[in-house]
Design an enzyme around this catalytic site. Structure first.
Site, PDB file in Angstrom:
ATOM      1  N   LYS A  28       5.362 -64.068  14.663  1.00 20.07           N
ATOM      2  CA  LYS A  28       5.227 -63.043  14.345  1.00 20.07           C
ATOM      3  C   LYS A  28       5.975 -62.334  13.297  1.00 20.07           C
ATOM      4  CE  LYS A  28       5.370 -60.994  18.413  1.00 20.07           C
ATOM      5  NZ  LYS A  28       5.291 -59.975  19.491  1.00 20.07           N
ATOM      6  N   CYS A  43      -0.490 -55.441  30.686  1.00 23.70           N
ATOM      7  CA  CYS A  43       0.268 -56.391  29.972  1.00 23.70           C
ATOM      8  C   CYS A  43       0.789 -57.684  30.883  1.00 23.70           C
ATOM      9  CB  CYS A  43       1.512 -55.650  29.480  1.00 23.70           C
ATOM     10  SG  CYS A  43       2.735 -56.888  28.586  1.00 23.70           S
ATOM     11  N   ARG A  83      -6.288 -54.431  18.925  1.00 26.01           N
ATOM     12  CA  ARG A  83      -5.513 -53.731  18.389  1.00 26.01           C
ATOM     13  C   ARG A  83      -5.846 -53.411  16.964  1.00 26.01           C
ATOM     14  NH1 ARG A  83       0.398 -56.343  18.458  1.00 26.01           N
ATOM     15  NH2 ARG A  83       0.517 -55.412  20.885  1.00 26.01           N
ATOM     16  N   CYS A  94       8.992 -53.876  23.250  1.00 23.75           N
ATOM     17  CA  CYS A  94       8.039 -53.307  22.538  1.00 23.75           C
ATOM     18  C   CYS A  94       8.072 -51.872  22.218  1.00 23.75           C
ATOM     19  CB  CYS A  94       6.629 -53.514  23.240  1.00 23.75           C
ATOM     20  SG  CYS A  94       6.321 -55.451  23.496  1.00 23.75           S
ATOM     21  N   CYS A 110       9.818 -55.239  30.281  1.00 23.20           N
ATOM     22  CA  CYS A 110      10.178 -56.634  30.239  1.00 23.20           C
ATOM     23  C   CYS A 110      11.050 -56.590  28.894  1.00 23.20           C
ATOM     24  CB  CYS A 110       9.061 -57.720  30.254  1.00 23.20           C
ATOM     25  SG  CYS A 110       8.689 -58.034  28.398  1.00 23.20           S
ATOM     26  N   ARG A 153       2.430 -58.517  10.694  1.00 19.59           N
ATOM     27  CA  ARG A 153       1.724 -57.431  11.382  1.00 19.59           C
ATOM     28  C   ARG A 153       1.339 -56.141  10.798  1.00 19.59           C
ATOM     29  NH1 ARG A 153       2.122 -58.488  17.046  1.00 19.59           N
ATOM     30  NH2 ARG A 153       2.219 -61.051  17.239  1.00 19.59           N
ATOM     31  N   CYS A 201       6.917 -48.350  26.701  1.00 15.61           N
ATOM     32  CA  CYS A 201       5.808 -49.635  26.264  1.00 15.61           C
ATOM     33  C   CYS A 201       4.559 -49.478  27.186  1.00 15.61           C
ATOM     34  CB  CYS A 201       6.179 -50.816  26.287  1.00 15.61           C
ATOM     35  SG  CYS A 201       6.437 -51.620  27.785  1.00 15.61           S
ATOM     36  N   LYS A 251       7.262 -58.902  10.894  1.00 20.86           N
ATOM     37  CA  LYS A 251       7.064 -57.351  10.916  1.00 20.86           C
ATOM     38  C   LYS A 251       7.918 -56.683   9.666  1.00 20.86           C
ATOM     39  CE  LYS A 251       6.195 -57.110  15.951  1.00 20.86           C
ATOM     40  NZ  LYS A 251       6.684 -56.388  16.936  1.00 20.86           N
TER      41      LYS A 251
HETATM   42 FE1  SRM Z   1       5.026 -55.979  21.835  1.00 21.22          FE
HETATM   43  C1  SRM Z   1       4.054 -58.820  23.531  1.00 21.22           C
HETATM   44  C2  SRM Z   1       2.699 -54.406  23.386  1.00 21.22           C
HETATM   45  C3  SRM Z   1       5.453 -53.354  19.820  1.00 21.22           C
HETATM   46  C4  SRM Z   1       8.035 -57.396  20.947  1.00 21.22           C
HETATM   47  N1  SRM Z   1       3.532 -56.591  22.892  1.00 21.22           N
HETATM   48  C5  SRM Z   1       3.246 -57.920  23.657  1.00 21.22           C
HETATM   49  C6  SRM Z   1       1.988 -57.923  24.316  1.00 21.22           C
HETATM   50  C7  SRM Z   1       0.827 -58.073  23.424  1.00 21.22           C
HETATM   51  C8  SRM Z   1       2.021 -58.779  25.468  1.00 21.22           C
HETATM   52  C9  SRM Z   1       1.578 -60.268  25.554  1.00 21.22           C
HETATM   53  O1  SRM Z   1       1.913 -60.908  24.749  1.00 21.22           O
HETATM   54  O2  SRM Z   1       0.735 -60.630  26.397  1.00 21.22           O
HETATM   55  C10 SRM Z   1       1.967 -56.417  24.629  1.00 21.22           C
HETATM   56  C11 SRM Z   1       0.733 -55.993  24.936  1.00 21.22           C
HETATM   57  C12 SRM Z   1       0.737 -54.856  26.168  1.00 21.22           C
HETATM   58  C13 SRM Z   1      -0.662 -54.171  26.464  1.00 21.22           C
HETATM   59  O3  SRM Z   1      -1.195 -54.360  27.331  1.00 21.22           O
HETATM   60  O4  SRM Z   1      -1.288 -53.401  25.735  1.00 21.22           O
HETATM   61  C14 SRM Z   1       2.604 -55.586  23.512  1.00 21.22           C
HETATM   62  N2  SRM Z   1       4.195 -54.104  21.442  1.00 21.22           N
HETATM   63  C15 SRM Z   1       3.157 -53.704  22.301  1.00 21.22           C
HETATM   64  C16 SRM Z   1       2.837 -52.344  22.015  1.00 21.22           C
HETATM   65  C17 SRM Z   1       1.476 -51.893  22.329  1.00 21.22           C
HETATM   66  C18 SRM Z   1       3.975 -51.466  22.916  1.00 21.22           C
HETATM   67  C19 SRM Z   1       3.543 -50.017  22.800  1.00 21.22           C
HETATM   68  O5  SRM Z   1       3.744 -49.476  23.988  1.00 21.22           O
HETATM   69  O6  SRM Z   1       3.217 -49.363  21.823  1.00 21.22           O
HETATM   70  C20 SRM Z   1       3.287 -52.146  20.718  1.00 21.22           C
HETATM   71  C21 SRM Z   1       2.180 -52.609  19.669  1.00 21.22           C
HETATM   72  C22 SRM Z   1       2.521 -52.835  18.396  1.00 21.22           C
HETATM   73  C23 SRM Z   1       1.523 -52.844  17.069  1.00 21.22           C
HETATM   74  O7  SRM Z   1       0.601 -51.970  17.015  1.00 21.22           O
HETATM   75  O8  SRM Z   1       1.496 -53.776  16.499  1.00 21.22           O
HETATM   76  C24 SRM Z   1       4.326 -53.151  20.562  1.00 21.22           C
HETATM   77  N3  SRM Z   1       6.454 -55.523  20.370  1.00 21.22           N
HETATM   78  C25 SRM Z   1       6.341 -54.187  19.752  1.00 21.22           C
HETATM   79  C26 SRM Z   1       7.570 -53.923  19.258  1.00 21.22           C
HETATM   80  C27 SRM Z   1       7.890 -53.006  18.344  1.00 21.22           C
HETATM   81  C28 SRM Z   1       7.751 -53.175  16.808  1.00 21.22           C
HETATM   82  O9  SRM Z   1       7.181 -53.832  16.414  1.00 21.22           O
HETATM   83  O10 SRM Z   1       8.484 -52.241  16.264  1.00 21.22           O
HETATM   84  C29 SRM Z   1       8.356 -55.320  19.431  1.00 21.22           C
HETATM   85  C30 SRM Z   1       9.917 -55.464  19.186  1.00 21.22           C
HETATM   86  C31 SRM Z   1      10.115 -55.754  17.600  1.00 21.22           C
HETATM   87  C32 SRM Z   1      10.105 -57.161  17.420  1.00 21.22           C
HETATM   88  O11 SRM Z   1       9.204 -57.822  17.297  1.00 21.22           O
HETATM   89  O12 SRM Z   1      11.290 -57.915  17.375  1.00 21.22           O
HETATM   90  C33 SRM Z   1       7.696 -56.140  20.181  1.00 21.22           C
HETATM   91  N4  SRM Z   1       5.776 -57.643  21.979  1.00 21.22           N
HETATM   92  C34 SRM Z   1       7.055 -58.075  21.698  1.00 21.22           C
HETATM   93  C35 SRM Z   1       7.566 -59.396  21.933  1.00 21.22           C
HETATM   94  C36 SRM Z   1       8.835 -60.029  22.004  1.00 21.22           C
HETATM   95  C37 SRM Z   1       8.641 -60.765  20.359  1.00 21.22           C
HETATM   96  C38 SRM Z   1      10.164 -61.415  20.287  1.00 21.22           C
HETATM   97  O13 SRM Z   1      10.446 -61.773  19.163  1.00 21.22           O
HETATM   98  O14 SRM Z   1      10.637 -62.023  21.225  1.00 21.22           O
HETATM   99  C39 SRM Z   1       6.444 -59.906  22.872  1.00 21.22           C
HETATM  100  C40 SRM Z   1       6.279 -61.328  23.462  1.00 21.22           C
HETATM  101  C41 SRM Z   1       5.776 -62.567  22.557  1.00 21.22           C
HETATM  102  O15 SRM Z   1       5.629 -62.169  21.224  1.00 21.22           O
HETATM  103  O16 SRM Z   1       5.781 -63.421  22.873  1.00 21.22           O
HETATM  104  C42 SRM Z   1       5.320 -59.021  22.816  1.00 21.22           C
HETATM  105 FE1  SF4 Z   2       4.724 -55.825  27.882  1.00 19.92          FE
HETATM  106 FE2  SF4 Z   2       7.108 -56.439  27.749  1.00 19.92          FE
HETATM  107 FE3  SF4 Z   2       5.963 -55.363  25.639  1.00 19.92          FE
HETATM  108 FE4  SF4 Z   2       6.233 -53.787  27.750  1.00 19.92          FE
HETATM  109  S1  SF4 Z   2       7.895 -54.849  26.581  1.00 19.92           S
HETATM  110  S2  SF4 Z   2       4.348 -54.339  26.697  1.00 19.92           S
HETATM  111  S3  SF4 Z   2       5.987 -55.279  29.412  1.00 19.92           S
HETATM  112  S4  SF4 Z   2       5.632 -57.492  26.680  1.00 19.92           S
END
Ligand code: SRM
Ligand code: SF4
Length: 562
Positions: free
Chosen positions: A210, A431, A75, A474, A470, A144, A425, A212
């Site tokens: 993390k 993922c 990323r 995201c 899930c 981030r 997402c 943000k």
């Molecule tokens: Fe996310 C984890 C994809 C934005 C909350 N996110 C993941 C992972 C890395 C899965 C993993 O941990 O194994 C996913 C990778 C999937 C893949 O195959 O690419 C993933 N997140 C994404 C992306 C690519 C979604 C998308 O379709 O665009 C976004 C990439 C952002 C970036 O460029 O940095 C993405 N993730 C977000 C957002 C939205 C935002 O940041 O505005 C959130 C919610 C906001 C927040 O953080 O509260 C988000 N991602 C999570 C979480 C839950 C965090 C939490 O506090 O509970 C996880 C799981 C974790 O961190 O344990 C996670």
């Molecule tokens: Fe993966 Fe869940 Fe984030 Fe979708 S919302 S990319 S399923 S971690």
């Protein structure tokens, strides 16, 4: 903060990692496996790199007793999402030569490469470095990618907001030399910041989780500023940015069946001048660094630190570290979340085209078309926080050429207000946390819902719909008017009532729905909305007024279903 409780395993991994080195370099050289060690998997995240496997291939590989089809996701870190066309072309080439042939634009204004096999990983990162980009701190327990209202070319105000996003990004960038040592063999990125073997802001164990940050320029809440640990809302007075309202404690992630985890909208706690903003970002980070929960990663985000200790406590901690108090917050109005699509003219006479990209996936003909535009475009490509792309800064002389290329390649924004406001997402197959499909399913669901919308004369109405595979959130589904969150394959929870301007969370409406049941649950609501809505009333406000769902007023009451 651990209160004598056992620190989480990740804390020990960070502590022992020698500033994020671990045994990553050695692991990359091991050819017997396509994977790296468990501990190193946690550390590569800080370098913007995840170990994944192709989940579509799992059953077949297991049957053949083969190791999983390991692949890496990388990323980029692109504050504000701004790329030069040459950089876009370089990323396009990496997608082709080192990854799975796609570029995935994310909800945080950056690009992910999927499907990089181990032997391609170092060459891919080196190629990213050669294009003056990097993946540092794109994942991991650090600040981030800083996101910002797209398009600094729209006005000087937008440019100033981006400058702040850039400044915060540089200020909070980890200082460890591990990244360049491991991936670029000690070579320093041209124009990059000095490395030092100390982390003056983070310390050896970095953040509890993390962190943000988003910068918003009203009236567009296109960054979903309330979903962030720290949000800065530009206050425009007399044609200039007088300062920023400060928002703290937003976040999306939760776990099904665990009501003490919940999404939360951030609180506006005050106003700062532009020259205070970076200092404030640093001090908010420091409060969370020292008080975030380092024992339980499910409660480690700033939103829980604030709810555990109170907003007043947080304000006092912040004031003590700043040495001054924030001024009272100023009034502001957001009109919408998501991206206004299509053509606009900037203050300087240049034009800009925001192109809808379904779920941010750039592949096939779309990839070819964007590369063709990048080869002639003299402005910028800007990734939006809603997975779309702005072709920005088009000169009057170039506009006919860009228009011709868009037409030649059939690039136009889709009809359908729901589709234009849809976001999913990644989920399957890459993922590891996905419980259900998302990116590969939402377009079909939207098509099915469009029939009901069309029948009710709502085809072009702007309604936000977001899906995740899930509950991690995201695609920020809990801020959508219609949110769908995966439970198990083919099964989703349906949430309603998130405000169109991104300021109010939605709430669980129906549980465990399959495709037909989702359509059946929404169809009568669309029909009633079409008949009974007030002038300018958004779908989410209507379902609340009509009594279908209660409004969610805070993260803590997200799960209350009265
Ligand atoms: Fe996310 C984890 C994809 C934005 C909350 N996110 C993941 C992972 C890395 C899965 C993993 O941990 O194994 C996913 C990778 C999937 C893949 O195959 O690419 C993933 N997140 C994404 C992306 C690519 C979604 C998308 O379709 O665009 C976004 C990439 C952002 C970036 O460029 O940095 C993405 N993730 C977000 C957002 C939205 C935002 O940041 O505005 C959130 C919610 C906001 C927040 O953080 O509260 C988000 N991602 C999570 C979480 C839950 C965090 C939490 O506090 O509970 C996880 C799981 C974790 O961190 O344990 C996670
Ligand atoms: Fe993966 Fe869940 Fe984030 Fe979708 S919302 S990319 S399923 S971690």
């Amino acid at each position: 903060m651990s209160d004598g409780r056992t620190l989480s395993r990740n804390e020990a991994i960070k502590e022992a990692s020698n500033f994020l080195r671990g045994t990553i370099a050695e692991g990359l050289g091991q050819v017997v496996t396509g994977a790296i060690s468990d501990d190193d998997q946690q550390l590569t995240k800080f370098h913007g790199i995840y170990l994944q496997d192709d989940r579509d291939l799992r059953p077949e590989r297991a049957k053949q007793k083969m190791e999983k089809a390991f692949i890496f996701m990388a990323r980029l870190r692109i504050p504000g999402g701004v790329l030069a066309p040459e950089q876009w072309l370089a990323m396009d080439a990496i997608a082709e030569e080192r990854a799975n042939g796609t570029l995935r634009m994310t909800t945080r204004q950056t690009i992910q490469f999927h499907g990089i096999i181990k032997s391609n990983l170092k060459p891919a990162i080196a190629a990213i470095n050669a294009a003056l980009l990097d993946t540092v701190a794109a994942c991991g327990d650090v600040n981030r990618n800083v996101i910002c209202t797209p398009n600094p070319y729209q006005s000087v105000l937008h440019a100033e907001a981006l400058k702040l996003a850039d400044g915060i990004s540089a200020h909070l960038r980890p200082r460890t030399g591990a990244y360049h040592e491991i991936w670029i063999d000690g070579e320093k990125i041209a124009g990059g910041e000095e490395e030092a073997e100390d982390e003056p802001i983070y310390g050896r164990t970095y953040m509890p989780r993390k962190f943000k940050i988003a910068v918003a320029v009203p009236p567009h809440n296109d960054v979903d500023v309330f979903a962030h640990d720290l949000g800065l809302i530009a206050m425009i007075e007399n044609g200039r940015i007088a300062g920023y309202n400060v928002v703290v404690g937003g976040g999306m992630g939760m776990t099904h069946g665990e009501p003490d985890t919940y999404p939360r909208t951030g609180d506006v706690i005050g106003f700062c001048t532009p020259d205070q903003a970076i200092d404030i970002a640093e001090k908010v980070v420091l409060v969370q660094r020292d008080h975030g929960d380092r024992s339980d990663r499910k409660h480690a985000r700033l939103k829980y630190t604030i709810d555990r200790n109170g907003l007043d406590w947080f304000g006092d901690e912040l004031t003590a570290r700043l040495g001054y108090a924030l001024a009272p917050a100023r009034p502001f109005v957001f009109e919408r979340s998501g991206d206004p699509l299509g053509w606009i003219k900037g203050d300087d006479g240049h034009t800009h085209f925001t192109l809808f990209v379904e779920n941010g996936r750039v592949k096939g003909k779309l990839r070819t078309a964007l590369a063709a535009i990048a080869r002639v475009h003299t402005g910028k490509f800007i990734i939006t926080p809603n997975q779309n792309l702005v072709i920005a800064g088009i000169t009057p002389e170039q506009e006919p050429l860009i228009r011709a290329l868009l037409e030649e390649h059939g690039l136009a924004n889709p009809s359908g207000g729901l589709r234009r406001n849809a976001m999913a997402c990644v989920a399957l197959p890459t993922c590891g946390l996905a419980l259900a499909e998302s990116e590969r399913y939402l377009p079909d669901l939207v098509t099915a819902l469009e029939t009901a919308l069309l029948e009710n004369g709502l085809a072009e109405d702007e309604i936000t719909i977001r899906m995740t595979g899930c509950p991690n959130g995201c695609a920020r589904p809990y801020l959508a008017e219609i949110g769908l969150v995966g439970r198990t394959p083919g099964v989703y929870n349906l949430y309603l009532g998130g405000a169109f301007d991104g300021a109010r969370l939605n709430k669980l409406f129906r549980e465990d729905l399959q495709h037909d049941a989702i359509v059946a649950a929404l169809t009568p609501l669309f029909a009633q909305y079409a008949k009974e809505r007030g002038a300018g009333e958004h779908f989410s406000d209507f379902v609340i007024r009509a009594g279908h769902i209660a409004p969610t007023r805070s993260g803590r009451t997200f799960h209350d279903r009265s």
